[in-house]
Each structure stands twice: as structure tokens, then as C-alpha cells.
Design a protein around this motif. Structure first.
Motif, PDB file in Angstrom:
ATOM      1  N   ILE A   7      -6.948  63.487  62.994  1.00  0.00           N
ATOM      2  CA  ILE A   7      -6.888  64.913  62.596  1.00  0.00           C
ATOM      3  C   ILE A   7      -6.770  65.516  61.165  1.00  0.00           C
ATOM      4  CG2 ILE A   7      -4.453  65.179  63.063  1.00  0.00           C
ATOM      5  CD1 ILE A   7      -4.787  67.726  64.527  1.00  0.00           C
ATOM      6  N   ASP A   8      -6.114  64.774  60.525  1.00  0.00           N
ATOM      7  CA  ASP A   8      -6.109  64.985  59.092  1.00  0.00           C
ATOM      8  C   ASP A   8      -7.201  65.199  58.154  1.00  0.00           C
ATOM      9  OD1 ASP A   8      -5.680  62.081  59.871  1.00  0.00           O
ATOM     10  OD2 ASP A   8      -6.256  61.562  57.809  1.00  0.00           O
ATOM     11  N   ALA A   9      -8.568  64.396  58.975  1.00  0.00           N
ATOM     12  CA  ALA A   9      -9.699  64.610  58.078  1.00  0.00           C
ATOM     13  C   ALA A   9     -10.575  65.531  59.073  1.00  0.00           C
ATOM     14  CB  ALA A   9     -10.382  63.335  57.976  1.00  0.00           C
ATOM     15  N   ASP A  10     -10.209  66.215  60.081  1.00  0.00           N
ATOM     16  CA  ASP A  10     -11.111  66.970  60.869  1.00  0.00           C
ATOM     17  C   ASP A  10     -10.656  68.319  61.078  1.00  0.00           C
ATOM     18  OD1 ASP A  10     -12.631  67.801  63.235  1.00  0.00           O
ATOM     19  OD2 ASP A  10     -12.763  65.743  63.970  1.00  0.00           O
ATOM     20  N   GLU A  11     -11.426  69.327  60.520  1.00  0.00           N
ATOM     21  CA  GLU A  11     -10.904  70.606  60.460  1.00  0.00           C
ATOM     22  C   GLU A  11     -11.126  71.261  61.999  1.00  0.00           C
ATOM     23  OE1 GLU A  11      -9.447  74.339  59.397  1.00  0.00           O
ATOM     24  OE2 GLU A  11      -9.765  72.447  58.129  1.00  0.00           O
ATOM     25  N   ALA A  12     -12.031  70.930  62.737  1.00  0.00           N
ATOM     26  CA  ALA A  12     -12.371  71.564  64.182  1.00  0.00           C
ATOM     27  C   ALA A  12     -11.188  71.174  64.935  1.00  0.00           C
ATOM     28  CB  ALA A  12     -13.508  70.942  64.442  1.00  0.00           C
ATOM     29  N   LYS A  13     -10.670  69.841  64.753  1.00  0.00           N
ATOM     30  CA  LYS A  13      -9.365  69.335  65.597  1.00  0.00           C
ATOM     31  C   LYS A  13      -8.158  70.408  65.318  1.00  0.00           C
ATOM     32  CE  LYS A  13     -10.752  64.569  66.962  1.00  0.00           C
ATOM     33  NZ  LYS A  13     -10.082  63.205  66.728  1.00  0.00           N
ATOM     34  N   ARG A  14      -8.083  70.531  63.916  1.00  0.00           N
ATOM     35  CA  ARG A  14      -6.849  71.304  63.370  1.00  0.00           C
ATOM     36  C   ARG A  14      -7.103  72.601  63.882  1.00  0.00           C
ATOM     37  NH1 ARG A  14      -8.068  68.340  58.599  1.00  0.00           N
ATOM     38  NH2 ARG A  14      -9.010  70.260  57.542  1.00  0.00           N
ATOM     39  N   ALA A  15      -7.976  73.243  63.993  1.00  0.00           N
ATOM     40  CA  ALA A  15      -8.221  74.630  64.660  1.00  0.00           C
ATOM     41  C   ALA A  15      -8.094  74.877  66.055  1.00  0.00           C
ATOM     42  CB  ALA A  15      -9.493  74.856  64.288  1.00  0.00           C
ATOM     43  N   LEU A  16      -8.452  73.558  66.811  1.00  0.00           N
ATOM     44  CA  LEU A  16      -8.060  73.541  68.305  1.00  0.00           C
ATOM     45  C   LEU A  16      -6.555  73.257  68.351  1.00  0.00           C
ATOM     46  CD1 LEU A  16      -9.314  73.491  71.062  1.00  0.00           C
ATOM     47  CD2 LEU A  16      -9.690  71.002  70.761  1.00  0.00           C
ATOM     48  N   VAL A  17      -5.860  72.483  67.819  1.00  0.00           N
ATOM     49  CA  VAL A  17      -4.403  72.314  68.031  1.00  0.00           C
ATOM     50  C   VAL A  17      -3.770  73.794  67.581  1.00  0.00           C
ATOM     51  CG1 VAL A  17      -2.519  71.331  67.133  1.00  0.00           C
ATOM     52  CG2 VAL A  17      -4.400  69.943  67.586  1.00  0.00           C
ATOM     53  N   GLU A  18      -4.243  74.487  66.485  1.00  0.00           N
ATOM     54  CA  GLU A  18      -3.611  75.645  66.231  1.00  0.00           C
ATOM     55  C   GLU A  18      -3.716  76.362  67.467  1.00  0.00           C
ATOM     56  OE1 GLU A  18      -3.207  76.737  61.691  1.00  0.00           O
ATOM     57  OE2 GLU A  18      -5.406  76.542  62.503  1.00  0.00           O
ATOM     58  N   MET A  19      -4.879  76.639  68.004  1.00  0.00           N
ATOM     59  CA  MET A  19      -5.379  77.493  69.119  1.00  0.00           C
ATOM     60  C   MET A  19      -4.316  77.362  70.372  1.00  0.00           C
ATOM     61  SD  MET A  19      -8.701  77.732  71.536  1.00  0.00           S
ATOM     62  CE  MET A  19      -8.308  76.276  72.312  1.00  0.00           C
ATOM     63  N   ILE A  20      -4.233  75.780  70.588  1.00  0.00           N
ATOM     64  CA  ILE A  20      -3.528  75.443  71.784  1.00  0.00           C
ATOM     65  C   ILE A  20      -2.132  75.846  71.504  1.00  0.00           C
ATOM     66  CG2 ILE A  20      -2.531  73.365  72.866  1.00  0.00           C
ATOM     67  CD1 ILE A  20      -5.117  72.148  72.347  1.00  0.00           C
ATOM     68  N   GLY A  21      -1.529  75.535  70.470  1.00  0.00           N
ATOM     69  CA  GLY A  21      -0.284  76.031  69.903  1.00  0.00           C
ATOM     70  C   GLY A  21       0.051  77.558  70.280  1.00  0.00           C
ATOM     71  N   THR A  22      -1.024  78.510  69.962  1.00  0.00           N
ATOM     72  CA  THR A  22      -0.733  79.898  70.132  1.00  0.00           C
ATOM     73  C   THR A  22      -0.863  80.154  71.692  1.00  0.00           C
ATOM     74  OG1 THR A  22      -1.950  80.384  67.988  1.00  0.00           O
ATOM     75  CG2 THR A  22      -1.779  82.103  69.793  1.00  0.00           C
ATOM     76  N   PHE A  23      -1.553  79.484  72.185  1.00  0.00           N
ATOM     77  CA  PHE A  23      -1.924  79.552  73.883  1.00  0.00           C
ATOM     78  C   PHE A  23      -0.443  79.318  74.378  1.00  0.00           C
ATOM     79  CE2 PHE A  23      -2.340  77.604  78.088  1.00  0.00           C
ATOM     80  CZ  PHE A  23      -2.969  78.592  78.770  1.00  0.00           C
ATOM     81  N   ALA A  24       0.476  78.045  73.842  1.00  0.00           N
ATOM     82  CA  ALA A  24       1.388  77.485  74.694  1.00  0.00           C
ATOM     83  C   ALA A  24       2.515  78.612  74.347  1.00  0.00           C
ATOM     84  CB  ALA A  24       1.785  76.168  74.085  1.00  0.00           C
ATOM     85  N   SER A  25       2.536  78.930  73.270  1.00  0.00           N
ATOM     86  CA  SER A  25       3.756  80.018  72.963  1.00  0.00           C
ATOM     87  C   SER A  25       3.747  81.122  73.731  1.00  0.00           C
ATOM     88  CB  SER A  25       3.608  80.434  71.508  1.00  0.00           C
ATOM     89  OG  SER A  25       2.820  81.372  71.249  1.00  0.00           O
ATOM     90  N   ARG A  26       2.355  81.552  74.328  1.00  0.00           N
ATOM     91  CA  ARG A  26       2.310  82.784  75.260  1.00  0.00           C
ATOM     92  C   ARG A  26       2.895  82.427  76.609  1.00  0.00           C
ATOM     93  NH1 ARG A  26      -0.764  86.703  72.809  1.00  0.00           N
ATOM     94  NH2 ARG A  26      -0.491  86.641  70.471  1.00  0.00           N
ATOM     95  N   ILE A  27       2.630  81.124  77.001  1.00  0.00           N
ATOM     96  CA  ILE A  27       3.327  80.765  78.344  1.00  0.00           C
ATOM     97  C   ILE A  27       4.557  80.159  78.308  1.00  0.00           C
ATOM     98  CG2 ILE A  27       0.785  80.914  79.163  1.00  0.00           C
ATOM     99  CD1 ILE A  27       0.967  77.858  79.357  1.00  0.00           C
ATOM    100  N   ASP A  28       5.449  80.129  77.195  1.00  0.00           N
ATOM    101  CA  ASP A  28       6.817  79.603  76.980  1.00  0.00           C
ATOM    102  C   ASP A  28       6.603  78.154  77.177  1.00  0.00           C
ATOM    103  OD1 ASP A  28       7.668  82.063  76.446  1.00  0.00           O
ATOM    104  OD2 ASP A  28       8.168  82.445  78.699  1.00  0.00           O
ATOM    105  N   SER A  29       5.784  77.484  76.577  1.00  0.00           N
ATOM    106  CA  SER A  29       5.540  76.173  76.918  1.00  0.00           C
ATOM    107  C   SER A  29       5.685  75.588  75.471  1.00  0.00           C
ATOM    108  CB  SER A  29       4.115  75.569  77.343  1.00  0.00           C
ATOM    109  OG  SER A  29       4.032  74.324  77.503  1.00  0.00           O
ATOM    110  N   TRP A  30       6.117  74.194  75.353  1.00  0.00           N
ATOM    111  CA  TRP A  30       6.169  73.378  74.174  1.00  0.00           C
ATOM    112  C   TRP A  30       4.948  72.508  73.999  1.00  0.00           C
ATOM    113  CZ3 TRP A  30      10.521  72.968  70.831  1.00  0.00           C
ATOM    114  CH2 TRP A  30      11.500  73.817  71.103  1.00  0.00           C
TER     115      TRP A  30
END
Length: 344
Positions: A160-183
Motif C-alpha cells: 500500500i505504501d507504493a500504491d495510490e489506488a489502494k491508499r485512496a480505497l482505504v481512505e474511502m473505507i475509513g470514511t464509510f466506517a466512521s459513518r456507521i460507527d465502526s472501527w
């Protein structure tokens, strides 16, 4: 069979906050664990094997380090089996235990699993899933399951340190998780670069060989990790926490309002110290418990505010309930404090 445990790290503080429980088998020469589970599935005995795994892991729970949680794995097809239900009956208090549903793609109907999931939650347990599934159906299942923990698979973390697409996806998942009160938990971390990247992305929990390999209860970290360095820290609700009395019944809440006129808010909790609703004086004396918006301690202030102002008009200005990573009541945050912090 024996139990092994792999540490889970809080990336913000650099400390162990949980362990994943794993079963280890002594197998005959030439046979692997995959062969064992394949044979069990073929002969209709998969539930027996998984129940045995759960028992050997949960047997160690009495010595679990303080302030740590435990995750255990169960595949959805066996969740309704009587031998699995028997395990939960043997452990009626599952507080601090995440039951992780593996092979999420095999879930055909979340409705059929609801009684089992409700029973786990009623015992104090929390639900985790090991990935987001695929496509609309996978996301729909995730919304229906309402997990308290989402695990990111090794395939998403690898490189993930060398893959921008993976980093973007993880950020998106983090945003989604925060909206459903998930870790969110990133598993399978094998390099320092991967760990540094997920930490910089704000992923709160991490697990993998870089941090520690599985071992007997309870292994220490193999690598020294420091608290996350944030150049421009984002304010979280942790910084705005207010204390409100927490009681186990509406009647007790009404008594507090009568005895202490200065109290504005009382939180109703269950016997696992998890919040159920928030009460003001009027609702307490009328015996009306109103569901409240829940956020975790590390929810960014801006995210909490955006969620708060989209609530129904009648409850838009109610306090938000704040929970820790095990879903336990930690305090409240008032809308006025969110607003004044967000506009600074």
C-alpha cells in the motif's frame, strides 16, 4: 489443538489493545489444516471443528490483559448450528469479544443470521467482518450486519505504501466506517512502510507479522512502534468529551433529574455498560427513551458534526453518545462544542 494469539495495535498510541485468537493443530505428516477443514465441510462436521476452535481460544480469556479485546472467527454457514450456540451458552458474558464473520461472500441472507447476531450482541459481544465483500450485494450485506469492526485483508494492505489506488480505497473505507460507527483494522502488515502508511491514513488498528507473530497467550510486540506523528492533528470528539451520569433504567434517570436540577443529560446503558439512549428531564419523567447518535472517541469533529445536523429536526440538537473501541460508554459531546470547534 492449541490456541495462539496475535496482538492488535492501536496506531494512535502505539500500544496493544487486543488479540486475535487462532487455533493451531498437530496434523499427521502430509496433511494440512486446509485438508482438515475441507474434510470437515465435506462430511458435515465443520461446525464441530469450529466449536472446538472457539472453546480452546475462549478458555484463555480469563487471563486476557486488562483493557484488551479478543477476536474469534466463525464462518456464517455454521453460526446457526447447535454446537456453536452451545459455545455461547458456556460463555454468557461476551463483553470485550468480537465475533468475526469470515467468508462474508457465503452470507446469502443476513435476515437468517439476525437471531444469532442479536444473541451475541445481547451477551455483550460485538460483530466484525473480514472484508467489504464485492459489489452492491457485498455492501448491502455490510449495511445489514452493522459490524463494529471491519478488517482490511492482506491483499489490500500489501504494497500500500507504493500504491495510490489502494491508499485512496482505504481512505474511502475509513470514511464509510466512521459513518456507521465502526472501527477499521488493517491486517497482514509485513513491513515498516506498510505500517507507516496505514498509520498516516488514520487507520486506527493494525495487525501483522511486522508487529508480532501469533504465539501463546499473550505475546508481546516484536517491533517497537511509536504513537502516530500527525503534523496537523484533526480534532476528534475525544477532545470535547463531557461526562453525563449513566444509569441502567429510565426510573433511575428520572430520580437523578429530580434530585439534581442542574443535570441536563443522563445516558441509559445496558448491563454491559454500552449506551442505549440519551435522556433529558422531560423524556425521563415520561418514560420515553430516545435513541441517540453514537460516535467513537476518535471520530473527527467535522464528521460528527455533519452526521449530527442531518438528524431528524426533533433531535438535531441532542448530545451525541461517545463510545470506546469496545462499544462501551465513554461520555457525551454536545452540538454547541462541535460547532465552535469545527469553525475555528
Amino acid at each position: 489443538m492449541s490456541a495462539a494469539f496475535q496482538p492488535i495495535v492501536d496506531t494512535a498510541r502505539g500500544v496493544v489493545v487486543g488479540f486475535e485468537g487462532l487455533a493451531r493443530f498437530e496434523m499427521p505428516d502430509g496433511a494440512g489444516v486446509e485438508d482438515l477443514f475441507a474434510r470437515a465441510r465435506a462430511t458435515g462436521r465443520a461446525a464441530e471443528i469450529e466449536a472446538a476452535c472457539l472453546r480452546v481460544i475462549l478458555a484463555e480469556r480469563g487471563t486476557l490483559p486488562a483493557n484488551c479485546f479478543l477476536t474469534v472467527n466463525v464462518s456464517p454457514p455454521v453460526l446457526r448450528a447447535e454446537v456453536i450456540r452451545a459455545v455461547w451458552r458456556e460463555h454468557p458474558d461476551l463483553q470485550g469479544v468480537f465475533v468475526e464473520l469470515t467468508e462474508q461472500s457465503s452470507i446469502e441472507s443476513t435476515t437468517e443470521l439476525e437471531p444469532e447476531l442479536d444473541a451475541i450482541r445481547a451477551a455483550g459481544g460485538l460483530i466484525a467482518v473480514d472484508d467489504l465483500g464485492s459489489g452492491y450485494a457485498g455492501l448491502s450485506r455490510l449495511l445489514a450486519l452493522k459490524p463494529a469492526l471491519i478488517k482490511l485483508d492482506r491483499e489490500l494492505i500489501k504494497g500500500i505504501d507504493a500504491d495510490e489506488a489502494k491508499r485512496a480505497l482505504v481512505e474511502m473505507i475509513g470514511t464509510f466506517a466512521s459513518r456507521i460507527d465502526s472501527w477499521v483494522l488493517a491486517e497482514g502488515i509485513e513491513t515498516a512502510a506498510e505500517y507507516d502508511t496505514i498509520t498516516a491514513l488514520g487507520v486506527p488498528l493494525a495487525q501483522g507479522y511486522y508487529l508480532a507473530r501469533p504465539g501463546p497467550a499473550w505475546p508481546a510486540l516484536a517491533t517497537t512502534v511509536l504513537p502516530a506523528k500527525v503534523s496537523n492533528p484533526v480534532p476528534t470528539v475525544r477532545d470535547l468529551l463531557d461526562v453525563a451520569p449513566a444509569v441502567a433504567s429510565v426510573a433511575l434517570a428520572a430520580q437523578i433529574f429530580t434530585d439534581e436540577p442542574g443535570v441536563r443529560t443522563v445516558v441509559l446503558i445496558d448491563h454491559h455498560t454500552r449506551p442505549v439512549s440519551v435522556l433529558d428531564s422531560e423524556s425521563a419523567h415520561l418514560g420515553m427513551a430516545v435513541d441517540a447518535l453514537r460516535v467513537t472517541l476518535d471520530t473527527p469533529v467535522r464528521d460528527a458534526l455533519l452526521r449530527a445536523i442531518t438528524r431528524d429536526r426533533a433531535h438535531r440538537y441532542d448530545p451525541l453518545i461517545v463510545t470506546d473501541n469496545a462499544g462501551r460508554y465513554a461520555g457525551i459531546v454536545r452540538l454547541e462544542r462541535l460547532v465552535t470547534t469545527a469553525v475555528r
